[in-house]
Write a protein that holds these residues in place. Structure first.
Motif, PDB file in Angstrom:
ATOM      1  N   GLU A  64     -23.046  -6.659   8.065  1.00 15.67           N
ATOM      2  CA  GLU A  64     -21.595  -6.664   7.979  1.00 15.67           C
ATOM      3  C   GLU A  64     -21.172  -6.335   6.545  1.00 15.67           C
ATOM      4  O   GLU A  64     -21.838  -6.693   5.582  1.00 15.67           O
ATOM      5  CB  GLU A  64     -21.038  -8.031   8.385  1.00 15.67           C
ATOM      6  N   ASP A  65     -20.042  -5.636   6.425  1.00 18.05           N
ATOM      7  CA  ASP A  65     -19.527  -5.315   5.108  1.00 18.05           C
ATOM      8  C   ASP A  65     -19.126  -6.590   4.391  1.00 18.05           C
ATOM      9  O   ASP A  65     -18.542  -7.496   4.989  1.00 18.05           O
ATOM     10  CB  ASP A  65     -18.304  -4.388   5.227  1.00 18.05           C
ATOM     11  N   PRO A  66     -19.446  -6.686   3.093  1.00 22.05           N
ATOM     12  CA  PRO A  66     -19.063  -7.880   2.334  1.00 22.05           C
ATOM     13  C   PRO A  66     -17.557  -8.086   2.365  1.00 22.05           C
ATOM     14  O   PRO A  66     -16.775  -7.135   2.370  1.00 22.05           O
ATOM     15  CB  PRO A  66     -19.560  -7.553   0.917  1.00 22.05           C
ATOM     16  N   ILE A  67     -17.168  -9.350   2.393  1.00 22.24           N
ATOM     17  CA  ILE A  67     -15.742  -9.693   2.415  1.00 22.24           C
ATOM     18  C   ILE A  67     -15.204  -9.718   0.986  1.00 22.24           C
ATOM     19  O   ILE A  67     -15.859 -10.221   0.074  1.00 22.24           O
ATOM     20  CB  ILE A  67     -15.529 -11.057   3.092  1.00 22.24           C
ATOM     21  N   VAL A  68     -14.020  -9.176   0.797  1.00 24.61           N
ATOM     22  CA  VAL A  68     -13.356  -9.220  -0.508  1.00 24.61           C
ATOM     23  C   VAL A  68     -11.944  -9.779  -0.310  1.00 24.61           C
ATOM     24  O   VAL A  68     -11.372  -9.703   0.775  1.00 24.61           O
ATOM     25  CB  VAL A  68     -13.279  -7.821  -1.168  1.00 24.61           C
ATOM     26  N   PHE A  69     -11.440 -10.362  -1.375  1.00 25.40           N
ATOM     27  CA  PHE A  69     -10.076 -10.900  -1.344  1.00 25.40           C
ATOM     28  C   PHE A  69      -9.224 -10.136  -2.347  1.00 25.40           C
ATOM     29  O   PHE A  69      -9.593  -9.981  -3.513  1.00 25.40           O
ATOM     30  CB  PHE A  69     -10.088 -12.389  -1.682  1.00 25.40           C
ATOM     31  N   LEU A  84     -10.216  -8.580   3.193  1.00 27.23           N
ATOM     32  CA  LEU A  84     -10.582  -7.255   3.676  1.00 27.23           C
ATOM     33  C   LEU A  84     -12.092  -7.078   3.562  1.00 27.23           C
ATOM     34  O   LEU A  84     -12.781  -7.944   3.023  1.00 27.23           O
ATOM     35  CB  LEU A  84      -9.879  -6.153   2.877  1.00 27.23           C
ATOM     36  N   SER A  85     -12.574  -5.969   4.058  1.00 34.22           N
ATOM     37  CA  SER A  85     -13.988  -5.634   3.911  1.00 34.22           C
ATOM     38  C   SER A  85     -14.143  -4.689   2.730  1.00 34.22           C
ATOM     39  O   SER A  85     -13.279  -3.851   2.470  1.00 34.22           O
ATOM     40  CB  SER A  85     -14.520  -4.954   5.177  1.00 34.22           C
ATOM     41  N   GLU A  86     -15.258  -4.851   2.020  1.00 33.03           N
ATOM     42  CA  GLU A  86     -15.512  -3.985   0.880  1.00 33.03           C
ATOM     43  C   GLU A  86     -15.572  -2.540   1.369  1.00 33.03           C
ATOM     44  O   GLU A  86     -16.280  -2.210   2.306  1.00 33.03           O
ATOM     45  CB  GLU A  86     -16.836  -4.365   0.224  1.00 33.03           C
ATOM     46  N   GLY A  87     -14.819  -1.681   0.731  1.00 26.63           N
ATOM     47  CA  GLY A  87     -14.765  -0.290   1.167  1.00 26.63           C
ATOM     48  C   GLY A  87     -13.456   0.068   1.836  1.00 26.63           C
ATOM     49  O   GLY A  87     -13.158   1.245   2.018  1.00 26.63           O
ATOM     50  N   ASP A  88     -12.678  -0.963   2.240  1.00 28.37           N
ATOM     51  CA  ASP A  88     -11.356  -0.682   2.796  1.00 28.37           C
ATOM     52  C   ASP A  88     -10.475  -0.050   1.727  1.00 28.37           C
ATOM     53  O   ASP A  88     -10.709  -0.209   0.516  1.00 28.37           O
ATOM     54  CB  ASP A  88     -10.705  -1.963   3.319  1.00 28.37           C
ATOM     55  N   ARG A  89      -9.439   0.625   2.169  1.00 34.42           N
ATOM     56  CA  ARG A  89      -8.548   1.326   1.239  1.00 34.42           C
ATOM     57  C   ARG A  89      -7.338   0.462   0.864  1.00 34.42           C
ATOM     58  O   ARG A  89      -6.981  -0.489   1.564  1.00 34.42           O
ATOM     59  CB  ARG A  89      -8.067   2.636   1.877  1.00 34.42           C
ATOM     60  N   VAL A  90      -6.713   0.842  -0.233  1.00 33.00           N
ATOM     61  CA  VAL A  90      -5.507   0.145  -0.693  1.00 33.00           C
ATOM     62  C   VAL A  90      -4.431   0.191   0.384  1.00 33.00           C
ATOM     63  O   VAL A  90      -3.671  -0.766   0.571  1.00 33.00           O
ATOM     64  CB  VAL A  90      -5.001   0.783  -2.005  1.00 33.00           C
ATOM     65  N   LEU A  91      -4.373   1.291   1.118  1.00 33.51           N
ATOM     66  CA  LEU A  91      -3.371   1.440   2.176  1.00 33.51           C
ATOM     67  C   LEU A  91      -3.457   0.289   3.176  1.00 33.51           C
ATOM     68  O   LEU A  91      -2.425  -0.253   3.608  1.00 33.51           O
ATOM     69  CB  LEU A  91      -3.579   2.778   2.892  1.00 33.51           C
ATOM     70  N   LYS A  92      -4.680  -0.112   3.539  1.00 33.52           N
ATOM     71  CA  LYS A  92      -4.839  -1.202   4.502  1.00 33.52           C
ATOM     72  C   LYS A  92      -4.325  -2.519   3.937  1.00 33.52           C
ATOM     73  O   LYS A  92      -3.703  -3.312   4.650  1.00 33.52           O
ATOM     74  CB  LYS A  92      -6.313  -1.334   4.894  1.00 33.52           C
ATOM     75  N   ARG A 114     -10.497   2.561  -2.997  1.00 34.70           N
ATOM     76  CA  ARG A 114     -11.205   1.475  -2.312  1.00 34.70           C
ATOM     77  C   ARG A 114     -10.905   0.144  -3.003  1.00 34.70           C
ATOM     78  O   ARG A 114     -10.870   0.074  -4.231  1.00 34.70           O
ATOM     79  CB  ARG A 114     -12.716   1.723  -2.311  1.00 34.70           C
ATOM     80  N   VAL A 115     -10.714  -0.890  -2.206  1.00 34.95           N
ATOM     81  CA  VAL A 115     -10.400  -2.198  -2.770  1.00 34.95           C
ATOM     82  C   VAL A 115     -11.671  -2.858  -3.300  1.00 34.95           C
ATOM     83  O   VAL A 115     -12.788  -2.539  -2.879  1.00 34.95           O
ATOM     84  CB  VAL A 115      -9.737  -3.123  -1.722  1.00 34.95           C
ATOM     85  N   LYS A 116     -11.500  -3.789  -4.233  1.00 32.81           N
ATOM     86  CA  LYS A 116     -12.598  -4.551  -4.806  1.00 32.81           C
ATOM     87  C   LYS A 116     -12.221  -6.028  -4.808  1.00 32.81           C
ATOM     88  O   LYS A 116     -11.037  -6.370  -4.765  1.00 32.81           O
ATOM     89  CB  LYS A 116     -12.885  -4.079  -6.238  1.00 32.81           C
ATOM     90  N   ASP A 117     -13.236  -6.865  -4.856  1.00 30.31           N
ATOM     91  CA  ASP A 117     -12.973  -8.302  -4.844  1.00 30.31           C
ATOM     92  C   ASP A 117     -12.154  -8.700  -6.076  1.00 30.31           C
ATOM     93  O   ASP A 117     -12.383  -8.187  -7.181  1.00 30.31           O
ATOM     94  CB  ASP A 117     -14.304  -9.074  -4.828  1.00 30.31           C
TER      95      ASP A 117
END
Length: 207
Positions: A64-69, A84-92, A114-117
């Motif tokens: 599973e993709d690592p979880i980020v906040f 979100l999941s690591e790799g999701d976009r800012v748009l999400k 891409r979002v980061k924790d």
């Protein structure tokens, strides 16, 4: 003739008995040998050892993709911290925050990033001055600095430790005493002490 043969046999039958028996045995053995050699024999079929069937179990790992906040602040419908999941976009992240409000200014937002924790996404309003990129990550050179000289109460409350009352106190202070000349001047506002200022200092600007 027959009589002579019978007389001969009767006279020499004891002497002839042994040779006859021997000849009979020899004939019997010869016939048996002939029959065995004449009987076709099936070719012996070599035994082929069966190879062990090695069953290789393929193990499929579902990682599973690592979880980020990520915290979304500013001109969105529902500011807050989102998972979100690591790799999701800012748009999400922005969509999870309910999208933009009418007065938002999103032209500097990179929706494909891409979002980061521990990332902070700050959405300014129209006419609001925001230094550098409105996207910020913990410890990153990219920062979202709130200008305490022109930010309204909504923006000020996105700062840590600043509630509605302190946001109104900041606005009242700059209306009465003029714009803040230095970030340290924020400690002159009622309710903001040195410890609170230390948390706010890297997040604010007076330019």
């Amino acid at each position: 003739m027959i009589n002579l043969l019978q007389l001969f046999i009767q006279k020499y039958k004891k002497k002839l008995l042994l040779p006859v028996v021997v000849i009979g045995i020899i004939l019997f053995i010869s016939i048996q040998s002939f029959l065995k050699s004449a009987t076709p024999q099936a070719d012996s079929i070599p035994t082929i050892p069966l190879k062990e069937n090695l069953t290789v179990e393929e193990t499929i790992e579902y990682v599973e993709d690592p979880i980020v906040f990520v915290e979304v602040k500013g001109a969105v419908m529902k500011p807050g911290v989102y998972e979100l999941s690591e790799g999701d976009r800012v748009l999400k992240a922005i969509e999870m925050a309910g999208g933009y409000i009418e007065s938002s200014n999103s032209k500097h937002i990179n929706h494909a990033e891409r979002v980061k924790d521990e990332m902070v996404i700050y959405i300014p309003k129209e006419g609001e001055e925001v230094e550098e990129s409105p996207l910020a990550t913990n410890g990153s050179s990219q920062s979202s600095l709130v200008n305490i000289n022109n930010a309204d109460a909504t923006v000020l409350t996105t700062l840590p430790g600043i509630g509605v009352a302190k946001a109104e106190a900041i606005i009242a202070h700059r209306e009465q005493s003029g714009a803040f000349k230095d970030k340290q001047d924020l400690t002159k506002v009622t309710g903001i002490g040195q410890k609170t200022f230390e948390k706010l200092e890297p997040l604010i600007t007076v330019k």
